[in-house]
Every structure is written in structure tokens, then in C-alpha cells.
Write an enzyme that holds these catalytic residues in place. Structure first.
Site, short mmCIF file in Angstrom:
data_model
loop_
_atom_site.label_atom_id
_atom_site.label_comp_id
_atom_site.label_asym_id
_atom_site.label_seq_id
_atom_site.Cartn_x
_atom_site.Cartn_y
_atom_site.Cartn_z
N HIS A 138 0.87 -1.17 0.00
CA HIS A 138 0.00 0.00 0.00
C HIS A 138 0.91 1.22 0.00
O HIS A 138 1.48 1.55 1.04
CB HIS A 138 -0.90 0.03 1.22
CG HIS A 138 -1.71 -1.24 1.39
ND1 HIS A 138 -1.20 -2.41 1.95
CD2 HIS A 138 -3.00 -1.54 1.06
CE1 HIS A 138 -2.13 -3.34 1.99
NE2 HIS A 138 -3.23 -2.86 1.45
N HIS A 171 -9.29 -0.08 7.75
CA HIS A 171 -10.69 -0.44 7.49
C HIS A 171 -11.61 0.17 8.54
O HIS A 171 -12.79 0.41 8.27
CB HIS A 171 -10.87 -1.97 7.52
CG HIS A 171 -10.32 -2.66 6.31
ND1 HIS A 171 -9.01 -3.06 6.23
CD2 HIS A 171 -10.90 -2.99 5.13
CE1 HIS A 171 -8.80 -3.64 5.05
NE2 HIS A 171 -9.93 -3.61 4.37
N ASP A 213 -7.03 2.97 -2.20
CA ASP A 213 -7.61 1.83 -1.50
C ASP A 213 -9.11 2.10 -1.41
O ASP A 213 -9.59 3.17 -1.82
CB ASP A 213 -6.96 1.67 -0.12
CG ASP A 213 -7.06 0.24 0.43
OD1 ASP A 213 -7.88 -0.54 -0.08
OD2 ASP A 213 -6.32 -0.09 1.37
#
Length: 317
Positions: free
Chosen positions: A171, A183, A252
Site C-alpha cells: 500500500h 478499514h 484503497d
């Protein structure tokens, strides 16, 4: 049909009527599949065929996040729990048979994806392994040693490319330095730029792919207000300039709780900061419709790189 700068998830084992109606009017750059979309191999093959038929594009990008270990969207079909990235990073140091084992693992994944009609995998993870037991990346990372991460990642990317499949490094510019799961919460990293250059950013400077996925992380010494996905400064000065990334930069998932602005605002901020594509994974058709009102067509830069990505798919067909 014009291509728009977003990748959508879908709801089930096949396209439903609402999705078909929506996609007949609005073409995203790609579709990403999850476990909720996978029942058996032939079902997935039929699903991907129906998606490409709908968009009239034999090279339409269909993605999945199939790392192995705990990130295994085909868990109903094959058990890969043992084969996380850290497993291969460890045996690379100790086992002369490493390449035969790693190659076999890659061939299994590649064979499954090709049979199912999936042409992009969101691998490899270039984040460094963090020994803290609370680390969110954990054994998804090959190693804490950047040279091992670089070597194994390059091997993986070449294996996929030679099979006509695409990869996405992630990432960017580095998620291993935090224990917070983006998340659910916004990670804030306080390391200096000098430290990050010598550590977490280092792998991304040495490994390239046509696509990269951003980290929803605030690097407070670089931009105290915006996470990397929505930071013009980090995308321009770090990802594009220092790391010299010249491919398509995708966010993302903009549904993740690290981004608190609401789905439309998150989309606008990420695009304005310099992301070329957005990732929206939930399959929520109402959110998809809202995003279709604000997400533009891909720009010329993204179009040109997309053509290179699709050219490699010709080996796939």
C-alpha cells in the site's frame, strides 16, 4: 461506452438486474471480486464472461485480492492458510527449495485466476513486516528486510506478467509502520521523512508495476491534515517524485472508515489529490449511482497506461 475512473464491487454470484441496468449506462474502469462473488470455479468463469459481454470488452479488467494466507477469496475451494507472504519470506532465508515452492504457489493462483477469467491480482504487498503482534499487515508482508521484499515482489510480478496477468503494488508509500487497521480507523504515523525513506518507503522505490494502491495513512511529518490517498503533497512529492511511480495510482477502498468524509466527498478528495482511479468495494448500488454522478472519465494518462496493461492481457486470451 466511455470508461470512468473507478473500480466497483458487485453484490453476488452473478450480475443482478439493477447492476446490469446500471452498467449498461456507466462503464467503470474495472470490477473487483470478493468471496461473496465466489461459489465455484465455473460460476466465477460464467460471471466474468457475462461482465465482459456486457461491456463488449474482451480485455476488461476484472480484479481480485488473492494473496494467500488469510486473504484468500477462494477459501471455499482451496485452503491456502499456510501460504502467507511471511511464510515465503522465511523459507527464502532458510530453504534451498524456496523457488520451487514459491513458483508452485504462484502457478496455482495464476491457474485459478486464468480459468476464472480474472486478469488482475492486487499483489504484491510491499509493506515491511512489523513484529508487533497487533500489526494490521502482519504476515501479509514478506519480511522486515527490504531486500527480501524487493526480490520476492519482483519475482511475483514477473511471474504474473509472463502469464498475461496484471499486478498492483500496495500500500504505497508504506502501511507496515502502523498497527491501526484503516478499514476501521485512521492510522497516524509520526516517523520522520528520513526514517521512512530508509525503511517503509524503500521497497516502493525499487519495485514497479503498472498499478499501485494507496495507503489510507496520515504521515504527520509530511502532511498532518490529509492521509496519503487524499494528500496532494504526498502523491506529488513522495509517490510521483521521490518514489518515481509512473503508473496508474488507485485509491484503497473509499468505503473504509479511515476516510470520514462520506462516499462522494471521499471520491472527490482522492481524485483531486492525484489518484487516477477510485476503488469502491461494497457493491452497494445506491452508492455506485451517487458516485457515477461525480466520477469523471479516465484521463489521457490513465488511458495510455491502461492500453499497456491490456496489451499484456493478450497473452491471457
Amino acid at each position: 461506452m466511455k470508461t470512468h475512473a473507478i473500480i466497483f464491487g458487485i453484490n453476488g454470484f452473478k450480475l443482478n438486474l439493477k447492476e446490469i441496468y446500471f452498467f449498461k449506462k456507466y462503464k467503470p474502469w474495472g470490477i473487483i471480486l470478493f468471496s461473496r462473488n465466489i461459489n465455484n470455479l465455473d460460476q466465477v468463469r460464467n460471471l466474468t464472461s457475462s461482465i465482459r459481454e456486457l461491456f463488449k470488452d474482451k480485455n476488461f479488467p476484472i480484479l481480485i485480492d488473492q494473496e494467500g494466507g488469510k486473504v484468500n477469496r477462494f477459501r471455499k475451494i482451496i485452503n491456502l492458510d499456510k501460504y502467507n507472504a511471511k511464510y515465503f519470506g522465511d523459507i527464502y532465508k532458510n530453504n534451498k527449495e524456496f523457488y520451487s515452492k514459491f513458483s508452485k504457489f504462484l502457478k496455482i493462483n495464476i491457474s485459478i485466476l486464468k480459468y476464472c477469467g480474472i486478469n488482475i491480482n492486487t499483489v504484491p504487498v510491499l509493506d515491511l513486516f512489523n513484529e508487533d503482534k497487533k500489526s494490521v499487515i502482519g504476515n501479509r508482508a514478506f519480511s522486515k528486510k527490504f531486500n527480501i521484499v524487493i526480490k520476492l515482489s519482483k519475482y511475483l510480478i514477473n511471474s504474473y506478467k509472463n502469464s498475461g496477468l496484471g499486478t498492483i503494488i500496495k500500500h504505497i508509500p508504506g502501511h507496515g509502520c502502523t498497527n491501526i487497521d484503516s478499514h476501521f480507523h485512521l492510522p497516524i504515523v509520526s516517523f520522520s521523512l528520513d526514517y521512512l525513506k530508509k525503511n517503509d518507503f524503500r521497497t516502493f522505490k525499487k519495485v514497479n508495476s503498472y498499478l499501485a494502491m494507496t495507503a489510507h495513512i496520515v504521515y504527520e511529518k509530511l502532511d498532518s491534515d490529509k492521509c496519503a490517498t487524499q494528500s496532494k503533497k504526498i502523491i506529488k512529492d513522495i509517490i510521483r517524485k521521490y518514489l518515481n511511480f509512473r503508473g496508474i495510482l488507485m485509491s484503497d477502498d473509499i468505503c473504509m472508515k479511515a476516510l470520514s468524509g462520506g462516499i462522494v466527498k471521499n471520491a472527490k478528495l482522492s481524485l483531486d489529490a492525484g489518484c487516477n482511479l477510485l476503488l469502491h468495494c461494497s457493491g452497494n448500488i445506491d452508492e455506485m449511482k451517487k458516485l457515477s454522478q461525480v466520477v469523471p472519465e479516465i484521463d489521457n494518462f490513465t488511458y495510455k497506461i491502461t492500453q499497456k496493461v491490456k496489451a499484456n492481457f493478450n497473452k491471457f486470451n
